[in-house]
Scaffold this motif. Structure first.
Motif, PDB file in Angstrom:
ATOM      1  N   PRO A   1       0.839  -1.212   0.000  1.00 20.88           N
ATOM      2  CA  PRO A   1       0.000   0.000   0.000  1.00 20.88           C
ATOM      3  C   PRO A   1       0.866   1.251   0.000  1.00 20.88           C
ATOM      4  O   PRO A   1       2.000   1.202   0.470  1.00 20.88           O
ATOM      5  N   PRO A   2       0.360   2.353  -0.480  1.00 19.33           N
ATOM      6  CA  PRO A   2      -0.981   2.523  -1.033  1.00 19.33           C
ATOM      7  C   PRO A   2      -1.076   1.905  -2.430  1.00 19.33           C
ATOM      8  O   PRO A   2      -0.108   1.885  -3.188  1.00 19.33           O
ATOM      9  N   PHE A   3      -2.263   1.412  -2.757  1.00 14.17           N
ATOM     10  CA  PHE A   3      -2.508   0.783  -4.045  1.00 14.17           C
ATOM     11  C   PHE A   3      -3.123   1.790  -5.006  1.00 14.17           C
ATOM     12  O   PHE A   3      -3.783   2.731  -4.582  1.00 14.17           O
ATOM     13  N   THR A   4      -2.913   1.558  -6.293  1.00 11.76           N
ATOM     14  CA  THR A   4      -3.641   2.362  -7.273  1.00 11.76           C
ATOM     15  C   THR A   4      -5.040   1.764  -7.382  1.00 11.76           C
ATOM     16  O   THR A   4      -5.253   0.579  -7.076  1.00 11.76           O
ATOM     17  N   TRP A   5      -5.988   2.563  -7.834  1.00  9.06           N
ATOM     18  CA  TRP A   5      -7.334   2.050  -8.004  1.00  9.06           C
ATOM     19  C   TRP A   5      -7.330   0.900  -9.011  1.00  9.06           C
ATOM     20  O   TRP A   5      -7.986  -0.119  -8.802  1.00  9.06           O
TER      21      TRP A   5
END
Length: 184
Positions: free
Chosen positions: A93-97
């Protein structure tokens, strides 16, 4: 012998969006259309999947926020904490959508779907959300809200069903009707 997809196809063909929700349903579909390129990019990873599949799920699960996991609307800043918990398993994380959306579609087996006709899509969307309404013999608001196929009855929390609660969210069928009309 008729299948559930056949039943839903007939319901989809016959259903009408309620007049009091028509403008809201059209507006939500327009917001999905505005991000069509992002949905096309995700769907392109899954041969045969129409772009509107991740678009409809994005509306249903995330309110069209690109800062949320398609799995369940949790923030992309961490793995999911609601069901399904701990997704995506790979990556940091953070992940892309987009990476989370691909994981959600695979996790729920939508990557293996080959039939995206309206009836089959509605069955897939219902399975994605859960079949609790079907088990109760109640039209799922996830599918039918804002149409004449739904009146009331809603899970207001995990495992807590209220027969008098009314969904305020546009359902998949109303979104699909508007998206198909706009794309025609």
């Amino acid at each position: 012998m008729s299948t559930l997809a056949d039943t839903y196809a007939d319901q989809f063909k016959a259903c009408a969006i309620k007049a009091e929700h028509a403008a809201e349903a059209r507006a939500e579909a327009a917001r999905i259309l505005a991000s069509r390129a992002r949905y096309e990019a995700v769907a392109a990873h899954f041969p045969g999947m129409p772009w509107w599949v991740p678009g409809v799920l994005h509306s249903m699960e995330c309110g069209l926020k690109f800062t949320r996991h398609l799995h369940n609307g949790d923030p992309l800043t961490a793995r999911t904490v609601q069901v399904p918990k701990g997704r995506p398993k790979a990556g940091t994380p953070p992940f892309t959508w987009e990476e989370s959306a691909r994981d959600a579609l695979v996790y729920d087996g939508l990557d293996k779907a080959t039939d995206w006709s309206p009836g089959a899509a509605l069955v897939a969307f219902e399975n994605y959300n859960g079949t609790g309404y079907r088990k109760k013999g109640v039209p799922s608001p996830y599918l039918w809200s804002f149409t004449d196929q739904y009146r009331c009855g809603k899970y207001v929390a995990d495992g807590r069903y209220d027969p008098l609660a009314v969904s305020r969210q546009c359902g998949c069928a109303a979104l699909m009707k508007n998206l198909f009309q706009a794309s025609a």
